[in-house]
Scaffold this active site. Structure first.
Site, PDB file in Angstrom:
ATOM      1  N   HIS A 129      20.527  -5.851   8.875  1.00 59.04           N
ATOM      2  CA  HIS A 129      20.263  -7.094   8.471  1.00 59.04           C
ATOM      3  C   HIS A 129      18.713  -7.480   8.652  1.00 59.04           C
ATOM      4  CE1 HIS A 129      22.185 -11.596   8.023  1.00 59.04           C
ATOM      5  NE2 HIS A 129      21.061 -11.313   7.452  1.00 59.04           N
ATOM      6  N   HIS A 162      15.772 -17.724  11.360  1.00 54.28           N
ATOM      7  CA  HIS A 162      16.269 -16.314  10.820  1.00 54.28           C
ATOM      8  C   HIS A 162      15.342 -16.316   9.746  1.00 54.28           C
ATOM      9  CE1 HIS A 162      18.537 -13.390   8.789  1.00 54.28           C
ATOM     10  NE2 HIS A 162      18.896 -14.003   8.021  1.00 54.28           N
ATOM     11  N   SER A 198      20.675 -24.804   1.850  1.00 53.57           N
ATOM     12  CA  SER A 198      20.825 -23.400   1.334  1.00 53.57           C
ATOM     13  C   SER A 198      20.172 -23.227  -0.096  1.00 53.57           C
ATOM     14  CB  SER A 198      22.366 -23.008   1.022  1.00 53.57           C
ATOM     15  OG  SER A 198      22.660 -21.767   0.494  1.00 53.57           O
ATOM     16  N   HIS A 250      13.825 -12.625   6.939  1.00 54.33           N
ATOM     17  CA  HIS A 250      13.721 -11.350   6.511  1.00 54.33           C
ATOM     18  C   HIS A 250      12.506 -10.725   6.346  1.00 54.33           C
ATOM     19  CE1 HIS A 250      18.059 -10.868   4.553  1.00 54.33           C
ATOM     20  NE2 HIS A 250      17.984 -12.062   5.541  1.00 54.33           N
ATOM     21  N   SER A 281      23.348 -20.756   4.407  1.00 50.21           N
ATOM     22  CA  SER A 281      24.594 -19.994   4.389  1.00 50.21           C
ATOM     23  C   SER A 281      24.791 -19.288   5.939  1.00 50.21           C
ATOM     24  CB  SER A 281      24.753 -18.890   3.360  1.00 50.21           C
ATOM     25  OG  SER A 281      23.442 -18.056   3.396  1.00 50.21           O
ATOM     26  N   ASP A 323       3.586  -9.488  26.750  1.00 50.05           N
ATOM     27  CA  ASP A 323       3.157 -10.654  27.082  1.00 50.05           C
ATOM     28  C   ASP A 323       4.596 -11.719  26.802  1.00 50.05           C
ATOM     29  OD1 ASP A 323       0.485 -10.464  27.742  1.00 50.05           O
ATOM     30  OD2 ASP A 323      -0.230 -10.601  25.809  1.00 50.05           O
ATOM     31  N   TYR A 382      -1.845 -17.904  32.536  1.00 44.84           N
ATOM     32  CA  TYR A 382      -2.279 -18.325  31.010  1.00 44.84           C
ATOM     33  C   TYR A 382      -1.839 -19.902  30.745  1.00 44.84           C
ATOM     34  CZ  TYR A 382      -2.030 -17.432  26.251  1.00 44.84           C
ATOM     35  OH  TYR A 382      -2.363 -17.433  24.808  1.00 44.84           O
TER      36      TYR A 382
END
Lengths: 233, 233, 233, 233
Positions: D172, D96, D46, D98, D76, D121, D230
């Protein structure tokens, strides 16, 4: 050594320009380079990241879309390239990207209006957006039909591929071409820039008028006309 | 060796700033550097990519637009530069780009409103957008007339070129100038930043008011007035 | 050697972060670093490009705004920094930039609404935009009054500078601060990111609601509350 | 030496991709890499900046969220990762971020409409935006509940995590996953690109239609179906 080393080198170099110009990420996009006398083109292998490409990894394909040389499977868009090479005798390179702004116009299913001289330096018309294909074509030989969708769109609008070297395929993304793969890559970068500026123009002035004919003519001719004075003689 | 090495070096260095500052791609854009005593300027050759430029490839042109020295053809915009140098006695450098946001405002045919102190640090007025030329001028000596279009726009609005060192040419793109080519390049970068922030300001608040006069005056004078206290003495 | 080498080094390092983080071009922006025991701060000299800065070029100024050491003239915004240091006992660094998105909100004279957890990780309230000063303040001691404008805005809204470490000055641009100059620079980068995402949020959904109180509380407290569990103990 | 060196190395390498791809700044964002046989995952510590990370700084956590090895406190968001690993047997990595555009859609609380083949795709459906949690969940075990919020959203829409490898958590930011941490990072970059192009599409044409079913099916199947062509066999 191969008969095809020159187009492998050309296709490799042109493919490597795409990430440098910010037009692709990961494995998106592909460039091909044709040798019209030999009736073949070199194209990026499918799904291979740009940093892993080498000239030797390029795949050689004929204008029917059949692989002639190469250990890897060619780009999934290969048959679109093949159709265009077979029907358009004077092109030597084709580029397909999902560049951000050009793709957004394709998704919006709108032609890019000619708003300024940056556009007119390269094209005298709005950049055409071909309509999405009908379901039978999509369920059939999809990439092959994509090539026809591109050609039909130009034909319907009475545009010549020698003059309009870029198109949006509705809901999909742009294709560009040119006498050489370098020129086709250049056209992809110009298209992306023109696409961004056209959106910004509409945001600044929702009633912005299209460029007037006299300016369209002047800018295109100073770069491409018989008395052009742009560039070196 | 040439009498003109100093302005070739200056023009070369200033041209090379354009791609570094993100203001041009490929061969778009050009900077010139004048020696007013000699009555000539050095300018980028036409259609040559930035990575191929050298100081020696710069072309020397007089204020009538005639090439004085150089093997290459000068920028297709050379006559616009020549007109401005001939009429504006106190400028030493001119820049033309098709930078994204400034060009979008030019295409939208709108002045850039003065919304904040970033703008006021450099100009006390909205950045003017000259109207597109009439057809006779376009079909005539186009680049020469572009120079007059720029001068006429400033004259019509009673602006002095010594104070307003940037303009948009409607449907086309920005021109900037300054006492030196470095200052002219700086002005092009400032203009691009101001152009982007003005669009964002209108997107955040469509009724955003122009900056009030007291703030315009304060910011401009602290940087440019007789009692300026910005920068080093 | 100087008593102030430590804050010169800190101010230099923090100033050099601004162009790296894309928050400034040319000479725009400035960072100061205070030694509260000595009652002085080191600040960027005015109008000097970032590439020419050295730790030794930083200017030492006291909390009344008087230069204590240094050959160069300090930033034109020095008196704003001095006012804040004098009144806010617990800050050690201040940053001023004209970063693109934060400045656009300042020009639009709007608070930045709290739309998501990225914002809430750093602030429990909309980021305040102080109104432009009245004309008497502008014509008076402008930079000094800018400091009071910032403090008054926080006071009017009953916000504590220890909790809200960033503000927009209407029509002008952002200021941020923190216990250290590094933290103040961090806050400037966070503000720019939050400012961009807030505009995009309104473009995607013009009726986007503000973040609900329970999420504001949760995110701020997990990073800043007494039982915070973000970061290392 | 540790039993976990292989997932530490994988988690480290994947975390370091995030700033390179422009998806994070400072300490934002985190990637984990699981060893399903051992029942643990390696995750970013963190609040540690990317430039200070090493493979050894990764923290080993079990699927209940308990730290098994490592000197630092884990991200966290660790309990969100743990919940997903425990319930989804076939994923090996979670990301995760932002990232700017995906987070803006999350803040706007809108699913990202499927407008083109770039989206198709990778997904046959709009990218889901889970609603914000109710207050009881937020005040309870927040990160744990975030994992359930993600799973519940997929369940409510009858989507399988093996097919839809990305989601927005309302107010979020995005989470993505995949069989490997590399694939999860790839998904985060694809999501960011799709999020940007979807906003641009709506700006260019507010009435842009969603992609028609035949094209959705064709593009997804040529990349992911039993007869996919592909990539390399």
């Amino acid at each position: 050594m191969s008969h095809y080393d020159h187009i492998k080198a050309a296709a490799y170099a042109a493919n490597m320009q795409l990430p440098k110009l910010g037009l692709v990420v990961f494995t998106f996009g592909n460039v091909s380079a044709a040798d019209r006398a030999l009736g073949v083109f070199a194209i990026k292998p499918s799904g291979v990241p740009y940093e892993d490409l080498t000239p030797d990894s390029m795949v050689i394909v004929d204008f029917e879309g059949k692989t002639v040389e190469g250990k890897l499977r060619p780009s999934s868009d290969t048959r679109t390239h093949a159709v265009l090479y077979r029907h358009w005798a004077h092109i030597g390179g084709i580029v397909h990207t999902h560049s951000t702004y050009a793709t957004a116009w394709a998704q919006a299913q709108r032609d890019i209006p000619i708003f300024g001289t940056t556009h007119a330096d390269h094209n005298t018309v709005d950049i055409p957006c071909a309509p999405p294909m009908d379901d039978a074509m999509i369920q059939g030989d999809y990439e092959y039909e994509t090539g026809f969708q591109i050609m039909n769109c130009l034909n319907d609008r009475k545009l010549r591929y020698e003059e309009v070297e870029m198109i949006l395929v509705g809901n999909h993304a742009p294709f560009t071409w040119g006498k050489t793969p370098e020129k086709a890559v250049y056209n992809s970068a110009v298209l992306e820039s023109v696409a961004q500026m056209a959106l910004l123009t509409e945001q600044i002035n929702p009633r912005a008028p299209r460029l007037k004919d006299s300016l369209i003519k002047k800018h295109f001719e100073r770069k491409h006309g018989p008395d052009s004075y742009y560039g070196q003689a």
